[in-house]
Motif scaffolding. Sequence first.
Motif, PDB file in Angstrom:
ATOM      1  N   SER A  18       0.657  -1.242  -0.196  1.00 10.60           N
ATOM      2  CA  SER A  18       0.129  -0.010  -0.348  1.00 10.60           C
ATOM      3  C   SER A  18       0.831   1.338   0.189  1.00 10.60           C
ATOM      4  N   ILE A  19       1.932   1.244   0.604  1.00 15.85           N
ATOM      5  CA  ILE A  19       2.795   2.452   0.961  1.00 15.85           C
ATOM      6  C   ILE A  19       3.589   1.953  -0.647  1.00 15.85           C
ATOM      7  N   TRP A  20       4.189   1.580  -1.332  1.00 20.19           N
ATOM      8  CA  TRP A  20       4.569   1.802  -2.449  1.00 20.19           C
ATOM      9  C   TRP A  20       3.486   1.657  -3.299  1.00 20.19           C
ATOM     10  N   ILE A  21       2.093   2.137  -3.861  1.00 16.60           N
ATOM     11  CA  ILE A  21       1.149   2.014  -4.770  1.00 16.60           C
ATOM     12  C   ILE A  21       1.208   3.521  -3.828  1.00 16.60           C
ATOM     13  N   PHE A  22       0.888   4.011  -2.459  1.00 14.63           N
ATOM     14  CA  PHE A  22       0.278   4.995  -3.008  1.00 14.63           C
ATOM     15  C   PHE A  22       0.554   6.222  -1.820  1.00 14.63           C
ATOM     16  N   THR A  23       1.830   6.192  -1.108  1.00 18.03           N
ATOM     17  CA  THR A  23       2.196   6.731  -0.339  1.00 18.03           C
ATOM     18  C   THR A  23       3.463   7.384  -1.630  1.00 18.03           C
ATOM     19  N   LEU A  24       4.396   6.217  -1.901  1.00 19.15           N
ATOM     20  CA  LEU A  24       5.551   6.659  -3.154  1.00 19.15           C
ATOM     21  C   LEU A  24       4.523   6.765  -4.318  1.00 19.15           C
ATOM     22  N   GLY A  25       3.620   6.595  -4.772  1.00 23.22           N
ATOM     23  CA  GLY A  25       3.927   6.787  -5.746  1.00 23.22           C
ATOM     24  C   GLY A  25       3.859   5.893  -7.045  1.00 23.22           C
ATOM     25  N   LEU A  26       4.684   4.643  -6.566  1.00 23.92           N
ATOM     26  CA  LEU A  26       5.599   3.630  -8.277  1.00 23.92           C
ATOM     27  C   LEU A  26       4.507   3.240  -8.306  1.00 23.92           C
ATOM     28  N   PRO A  27       4.399   2.512  -9.194  1.00 21.04           N
ATOM     29  CA  PRO A  27       4.131   1.242 -10.332  1.00 21.04           C
ATOM     30  C   PRO A  27       4.213   0.290  -9.725  1.00 21.04           C
ATOM     31  N   TRP A  28       2.421  -0.285  -9.153  1.00 18.39           N
ATOM     32  CA  TRP A  28       2.953  -1.969  -8.622  1.00 18.39           C
ATOM     33  C   TRP A  28       3.582  -2.689  -9.094  1.00 18.39           C
ATOM     34  N   THR A  29       3.236  -3.292 -10.468  1.00 20.87           N
ATOM     35  CA  THR A  29       4.037  -4.219 -11.113  1.00 20.87           C
ATOM     36  C   THR A  29       5.406  -4.335 -10.965  1.00 20.87           C
ATOM     37  N   LEU A  30       6.309  -3.694 -10.536  1.00 26.69           N
ATOM     38  CA  LEU A  30       7.504  -3.608 -10.050  1.00 26.69           C
ATOM     39  C   LEU A  30       7.471  -3.303  -8.421  1.00 26.69           C
ATOM     40  N   GLY A  31       6.082  -3.138  -7.758  1.00 33.06           N
ATOM     41  CA  GLY A  31       6.553  -3.816  -6.292  1.00 33.06           C
ATOM     42  C   GLY A  31       6.456  -5.779  -6.427  1.00 33.06           C
ATOM     43  N   ALA A  32       5.806  -5.608  -7.067  1.00 29.88           N
ATOM     44  CA  ALA A  32       5.008  -6.926  -7.175  1.00 29.88           C
ATOM     45  C   ALA A  32       6.517  -7.727  -7.344  1.00 29.88           C
ATOM     46  N   ASP A  33       6.865  -7.849  -8.253  1.00 27.44           N
ATOM     47  CA  ASP A  33       8.372  -7.917  -9.407  1.00 27.44           C
ATOM     48  C   ASP A  33       9.676  -7.745  -7.525  1.00 27.44           C
ATOM     49  N   TYR A  34       9.744  -6.338  -6.865  1.00 27.52           N
ATOM     50  CA  TYR A  34      10.448  -6.638  -6.175  1.00 27.52           C
ATOM     51  C   TYR A  34      10.308  -7.647  -5.291  1.00 27.52           C
ATOM     52  N   PHE A  35       8.695  -8.338  -4.825  1.00 28.00           N
ATOM     53  CA  PHE A  35       8.466  -9.247  -4.258  1.00 28.00           C
ATOM     54  C   PHE A  35       9.308 -10.542  -4.424  1.00 28.00           C
ATOM     55  N   TYR A  36       8.917 -10.962  -5.693  1.00 26.48           N
ATOM     56  CA  TYR A  36       8.618 -11.627  -6.453  1.00 26.48           C
ATOM     57  C   TYR A  36      10.055 -12.606  -6.247  1.00 26.48           C
ATOM     58  N   ARG A  37      10.640 -10.793  -6.827  1.00 24.66           N
ATOM     59  CA  ARG A  37      12.509 -11.854  -6.958  1.00 24.66           C
ATOM     60  C   ARG A  37      12.784 -12.272  -5.501  1.00 24.66           C
ATOM     61  N   HIS A  38      12.681 -11.337  -4.275  1.00 27.41           N
ATOM     62  CA  HIS A  38      12.805 -12.075  -2.854  1.00 27.41           C
ATOM     63  C   HIS A  38      12.627 -12.879  -2.056  1.00 27.41           C
ATOM     64  N   LEU A  39      11.012 -12.908  -2.454  1.00 26.25           N
ATOM     65  CA  LEU A  39      10.644 -13.689  -1.282  1.00 26.25           C
ATOM     66  C   LEU A  39      10.575 -15.531  -1.724  1.00 26.25           C
ATOM     67  N   LEU A  40      11.520 -16.209  -0.202  1.00 22.27           N
ATOM     68  CA  LEU A  40      11.064 -17.180   0.016  1.00 22.27           C
ATOM     69  C   LEU A  40      10.136 -17.911  -0.797  1.00 22.27           C
ATOM     70  N   ASP A  41       8.558 -17.173  -0.823  1.00 17.49           N
ATOM     71  CA  ASP A  41       7.701 -18.607  -1.074  1.00 17.49           C
ATOM     72  C   ASP A  41       6.981 -17.099  -2.166  1.00 17.49           C
ATOM     73  N   GLY A  42       7.570 -16.840  -2.840  1.00 17.47           N
ATOM     74  CA  GLY A  42       7.308 -16.165  -4.284  1.00 17.47           C
ATOM     75  C   GLY A  42       6.556 -16.957  -5.393  1.00 17.47           C
ATOM     76  N   ASP A  43       5.366 -16.849  -4.730  1.00 14.12           N
ATOM     77  CA  ASP A  43       4.653 -17.568  -5.808  1.00 14.12           C
ATOM     78  C   ASP A  43       3.970 -16.782  -7.081  1.00 14.12           C
ATOM     79  N   PRO A  44       3.231 -16.868  -7.799  1.00  6.68           N
ATOM     80  CA  PRO A  44       3.220 -16.060  -9.205  1.00  6.68           C
ATOM     81  C   PRO A  44       2.178 -15.568  -8.679  1.00  6.68           C
ATOM     82  N   ALA A  45       0.890 -16.221  -8.397  1.00  7.59           N
ATOM     83  CA  ALA A  45      -0.237 -16.549  -8.006  1.00  7.59           C
ATOM     84  C   ALA A  45      -0.682 -15.523  -7.169  1.00  7.59           C
ATOM     85  N   SER A  46      -0.426 -15.733  -6.059  1.00 11.02           N
ATOM     86  CA  SER A  46      -0.460 -15.310  -4.662  1.00 11.02           C
ATOM     87  C   SER A  46      -0.155 -13.995  -4.800  1.00 11.02           C
ATOM     88  N   ASN A  47       2.141 -14.121  -5.026  1.00 12.33           N
ATOM     89  CA  ASN A  47       1.770 -12.522  -5.189  1.00 12.33           C
ATOM     90  C   ASN A  47       1.633 -11.070  -6.255  1.00 12.33           C
TER      91      ASN A  47
END
Length: 401
Positions: free
Chosen positions: A154-183
């Motif tokens: 929420s902070i990434w999207i609405f406070t920092l104003g960054l694209p949600w896709t780049l946040g999802a990408d950052y999570f997917y690249r770093h989460l051990l449980d990174g899952d295409p659907a859930s993430n």
Amino acid sequence: MIPATRTEALSRLETFLPRAASAYSRDRNYDRGPRDRTNVSVLSPYIRHRLVTEAEVVRAVLGRHRISAAEKFVEEICWRTYWKGWLEHRPSIWTAYLDELNFDRASVARQPERRDMLADAERGTTGIAAFDIWSRELAETGYLHNHARMWFASIWIFTLGLPWTLGADYFYRHLLDGDPASNTLSWRWVAGLHTPGKHYVAEASNIRKFTDGRFDVTGELNETPAPLDGAAIPEASRLRTPLNVAPDTPVVLLVGENDLAPESLPLAAKSVKAVAILPPDTTYRDLAPNVVAFRMAALDDAAARAERAFKVPVVRVGEDAVAALRLAARKAGTDRMVIAEVPVGPARTTIDDLVSDLAGTGLTLSELRRPWDAAFWPHAKRGFFQLKSRIPETLERLEML
């Protein structure tokens, strides 16, 4: 911090079981930091790669608690199943995410201020203390508490104003449980794209309460944003038709990173004449080293267990997958190969390419759907409530109640 073995997964499950009912329901939303995760299971990296399956986890929980007492925890397991099933019904959402990600990545690169903001967000140097600590925690450990993930997105999207896709990408690249659907779908949900017009807004008071006062970001957040607009959600399509393998059909069993419990697949052990271990998928760029290491270690663990379970040759597939599989099949005396169903995401693309490459070789590759997915995915066409309302009867059908 999180060893990639089934033994460790089962140990963590056993340790968590006493807290899976009322204690979990009461305390699950509190993020007390990486030194105290006793209020949650931290099983998601194992479930993501099925070092332990959803069915095993739920069966263990219901062996200790009534469904009414453990309802919240069972629902959390089912949320992951819901996301997977929803994306299986709408695979174009994954393709659209990749297209939008590439566009947003190029767009931000051309804008110095947004490029710097993206770098600050990923380094944890935005000046918003809670966000920065979560960002560094994610990069260092490969894990974040679920509530922190929601606040972060929420902070990434609405406070920092960054694209949600780049946040999802950052999570997917770093989460051990990174899952295409859930993430991907969780980020869409926070943004207001999964349920159009309904978004998740991080509030300072909520963060203060559920971090036990560790963070106070009063006045630092945009707490009145509008949800994002996006393309219309496509109608649900039919699920792929799974394969039912006859008990006496000799096969080479392929094992990939999405399902690392080969010994519990709906497949007669005596039909497995060889096992082929696929390498970690590399089609998604820039995965963090600890994510790659976790997946490789998990594959090693699955290979060792498969050898013990089936008592057949286990081969590791390298760059020339077709050659390796042809050799394994010839030695096994069969032209049939099976793999646990590969859900939408990078590995799905890789498997589709492999099937195409196998054309003309005389080899066939089919997929096995686990009973858990077969039971729940048909109820994941719309919102979570449709699936949630079917949990008791579905668990009864799976003989868990």
